[in-house]
Write a protein that holds these residues in place. Structure first.
Motif, mmCIF file in Angstrom:
data_model
loop_
_atom_site.group_PDB
_atom_site.id
_atom_site.type_symbol
_atom_site.label_atom_id
_atom_site.label_comp_id
_atom_site.label_asym_id
_atom_site.label_seq_id
_atom_site.Cartn_x
_atom_site.Cartn_y
_atom_site.Cartn_z
ATOM 1 N N UNK A 32 0.822 -1.207 0.000
ATOM 2 C CA UNK A 32 0.000 0.000 0.000
ATOM 3 C C UNK A 32 0.859 1.262 0.000
ATOM 4 N N UNK A 33 1.998 1.217 -0.701
ATOM 5 C CA UNK A 33 2.877 2.367 -0.809
ATOM 6 C C UNK A 33 3.789 2.595 0.384
ATOM 7 N N UNK A 34 3.806 1.670 1.348
ATOM 8 C CA UNK A 34 4.627 1.815 2.542
ATOM 9 C C UNK A 34 5.572 0.627 2.657
ATOM 10 N N UNK A 35 6.796 0.838 3.148
ATOM 11 C CA UNK A 35 7.739 -0.275 3.254
ATOM 12 C C UNK A 35 7.202 -1.421 4.109
ATOM 13 N N UNK A 36 7.424 -2.646 3.628
ATOM 14 C CA UNK A 36 7.049 -3.840 4.383
ATOM 15 C C UNK A 36 7.985 -3.988 5.578
ATOM 16 N N UNK A 37 7.490 -4.587 6.643
ATOM 17 C CA UNK A 37 8.260 -4.744 7.868
ATOM 18 C C UNK A 37 8.933 -6.115 7.915
ATOM 19 N N UNK A 38 10.213 -6.120 8.313
ATOM 20 C CA UNK A 38 10.978 -7.355 8.460
ATOM 21 C C UNK A 38 11.692 -7.322 9.805
ATOM 22 N N UNK A 39 12.235 -8.461 10.222
ATOM 23 C CA UNK A 39 12.899 -8.478 11.525
ATOM 24 C C UNK A 39 14.205 -7.691 11.524
ATOM 25 N N UNK A 40 14.741 -7.371 10.352
ATOM 26 C CA UNK A 40 15.948 -6.537 10.280
ATOM 27 C C UNK A 40 15.654 -5.079 10.614
ATOM 28 N N UNK A 41 14.391 -4.679 10.581
ATOM 29 C CA UNK A 41 14.009 -3.305 10.903
ATOM 30 C C UNK A 41 14.160 -3.065 12.409
ATOM 31 N N UNK A 42 14.336 -1.805 12.768
ATOM 32 C CA UNK A 42 14.406 -1.427 14.173
ATOM 33 C C UNK A 42 12.983 -1.134 14.654
ATOM 34 N N UNK A 43 12.484 -1.951 15.579
ATOM 35 C CA UNK A 43 11.144 -1.792 16.139
ATOM 36 C C UNK A 43 11.292 -1.203 17.534
ATOM 37 N N UNK A 44 10.903 0.058 17.705
ATOM 38 C CA UNK A 44 11.059 0.728 18.999
ATOM 39 C C UNK A 44 9.706 1.069 19.609
ATOM 40 N N UNK A 63 11.509 -7.570 19.846
ATOM 41 C CA UNK A 63 12.315 -8.593 19.186
ATOM 42 C C UNK A 63 11.348 -9.668 18.698
ATOM 43 N N UNK A 64 11.319 -9.870 17.398
ATOM 44 C CA UNK A 64 10.419 -10.857 16.802
ATOM 45 C C UNK A 64 11.079 -12.221 16.872
ATOM 46 N N UNK A 65 10.421 -13.190 17.513
ATOM 47 C CA UNK A 65 11.002 -14.518 17.693
ATOM 48 C C UNK A 65 10.416 -15.555 16.740
ATOM 49 N N UNK A 66 9.212 -15.325 16.236
ATOM 50 C CA UNK A 66 8.608 -16.240 15.257
ATOM 51 C C UNK A 66 8.061 -15.401 14.097
ATOM 52 N N UNK A 67 8.929 -15.041 13.137
ATOM 53 C CA UNK A 67 8.477 -14.275 11.975
ATOM 54 C C UNK A 67 7.964 -15.214 10.881
ATOM 55 N N UNK A 68 7.807 -14.698 9.690
ATOM 56 C CA UNK A 68 7.381 -15.501 8.552
ATOM 57 C C UNK A 68 8.402 -16.602 8.270
ATOM 58 N N UNK A 69 7.901 -17.770 7.913
ATOM 59 C CA UNK A 69 8.794 -18.878 7.589
ATOM 60 C C UNK A 69 9.104 -18.945 6.097
ATOM 61 N N UNK A 70 8.311 -18.279 5.278
ATOM 62 C CA UNK A 70 8.483 -18.375 3.834
ATOM 63 C C UNK A 70 8.851 -17.078 3.136
ATOM 64 N N UNK A 71 8.444 -15.946 3.668
ATOM 65 C CA UNK A 71 8.653 -14.677 2.974
ATOM 66 C C UNK A 71 9.875 -13.970 3.544
ATOM 67 N N UNK A 72 10.757 -13.557 2.659
ATOM 68 C CA UNK A 72 11.954 -12.819 3.052
ATOM 69 C C UNK A 72 11.977 -11.484 2.313
ATOM 70 N N UNK A 73 12.426 -10.466 3.015
ATOM 71 C CA UNK A 73 12.568 -9.131 2.447
ATOM 72 C C UNK A 73 14.040 -8.772 2.561
ATOM 73 N N UNK A 74 14.718 -8.702 1.436
ATOM 74 C CA UNK A 74 16.178 -8.496 1.410
ATOM 75 C C UNK A 74 16.903 -9.510 2.286
ATOM 76 N N UNK A 75 16.435 -10.747 2.280
ATOM 77 C CA UNK A 75 17.069 -11.827 3.029
ATOM 78 C C UNK A 75 16.628 -11.959 4.467
ATOM 79 N N UNK A 76 15.810 -11.043 4.947
ATOM 80 C CA UNK A 76 15.347 -11.061 6.336
ATOM 81 C C UNK A 76 13.882 -11.492 6.382
ATOM 82 N N UNK A 77 13.490 -12.371 7.317
ATOM 83 C CA UNK A 77 12.093 -12.798 7.397
ATOM 84 C C UNK A 77 11.135 -11.626 7.614
#
Length: 110
Positions: A32-44, A63-77
């Motif tokens: 929707x025009x906004x960056x997708x969130x991955x565990x490599x992002x800083x979540x504050x 700290x995300x402990x169980x992210x997506x198992x199939x989808x990766x964004x730039x190599x990060x779940x």
């Protein structure tokens, strides 16, 4: 476990009601025009009122402990609405799971 993918403006709060924000590590994958969130992002988390016996113990990160198992964004779940995370204090003490209430409704992942 499947769920809708999170983007940087999804509504996420700590267990004590303080809002979480995401500083995206990438800007190429958009939902929707906004960056997708991955565990490599800083979540504050900011403004958490939690304290123990008068000593402030606010939630400051997620700290995300169980992210997506199939989808990766730039190599990060990727982070899904069904992902499991832990809010943590400045000393990295687990404070409880984040609450994800509003996400985009078009892209579902696993």
């Amino acid at each position: 476990m499947s769920g809708n993918l999170l983007h940087v403006n999804a509504t996420v709060t700590c267990p004590h009601g303080a809002p979480a924000t995401v500083l995206p590590a990438q800007s190429r994958v958009l939902l929707n025009g906004q960056p997708a969130s991955a565990i490599a992002d800083l979540h504050t988390v900011t403004g958490c009122p939690f304290n123990i016996s008068g000593k402030p113990q606010p939630c400051v990160t997620i700290r995300w402990v169980v992210p997506s198992t199939r989808i990766r964004i730039n190599g990060s779940p990727a982070v899904l609405q069904s992902s499991v995370g832990l809010c943590q204090s400045p000393e990295q003490v687990p404070q409880g799971p984040p609450n994800i209430t509003v996400v985009q409704q078009r892209v579902v992942g696993q």
